[in-house]
Design an enzyme around this catalytic site. Sequence first.
Site, PDB file in Angstrom:
ATOM      1  CB  CYS A 145      49.482  47.380  38.467  1.00 55.96           C
ATOM      2  SG  CYS A 145      47.935  47.592  39.353  1.00 55.96           S
ATOM      3  CB  CYS A 150      43.845  39.650  36.767  1.00 60.81           C
ATOM      4  SG  CYS A 150      44.039  39.104  38.552  1.00 60.81           S
ATOM      5  CB  CYS A 189      50.481  40.613  43.220  1.00 60.62           C
ATOM      6  SG  CYS A 189      48.814  41.355  42.530  1.00 60.62           S
TER       7      CYS A 189
END
Length: 170
Positions: free
Chosen positions: A111, A128, A139
Amino acid sequence: MSQSVCVLCAGPVAFALSPLSKQGSFARSSSFNGRALVPLQRAAGHRAPRSSSNIRAAEPTDKSLEVMRKFSEQYASRTDTFFCSDLSVTAVVIKGLAEHKDTLGAPLCPCRHYDDKALEAQQGFWNCPCVPMRERKECHCLLFLTPENDFAGKEQKITVDTIKELTKDV
């Protein structure tokens, strides 16, 4: 300086890693290997996101998709967090993690924008679960959400078939 793209608005979010000893870092900075994450101003001239129709990442292997699905379920359960109420967000993030696991050898956060993905994966800050998630349960991807988050669903499980179905046109 690195630039990140918000998954909600697709707008640019700029930040820089700088030594903690430098002045100008602020109290809420995350530290990592003696460096601080220092927010900068939002990039000027916000534009609509470019069409990604001609830009397409390689599909992740079934093995990596399954590994990242299992990891996501176990981590959500272990941290008492939940997937986004819109499971398509969860599916896209897990698929992106699997793609990075295949191409970079690590589940780098999908992202964000990176100038050098391989270097970022090697440093580990955005792998992650990223440091902000591990330290503060924050998050950015909306994959692991605390129950009080407005976007949190009730699910901590997702199937590979659901991931594939929800991401077939992505």
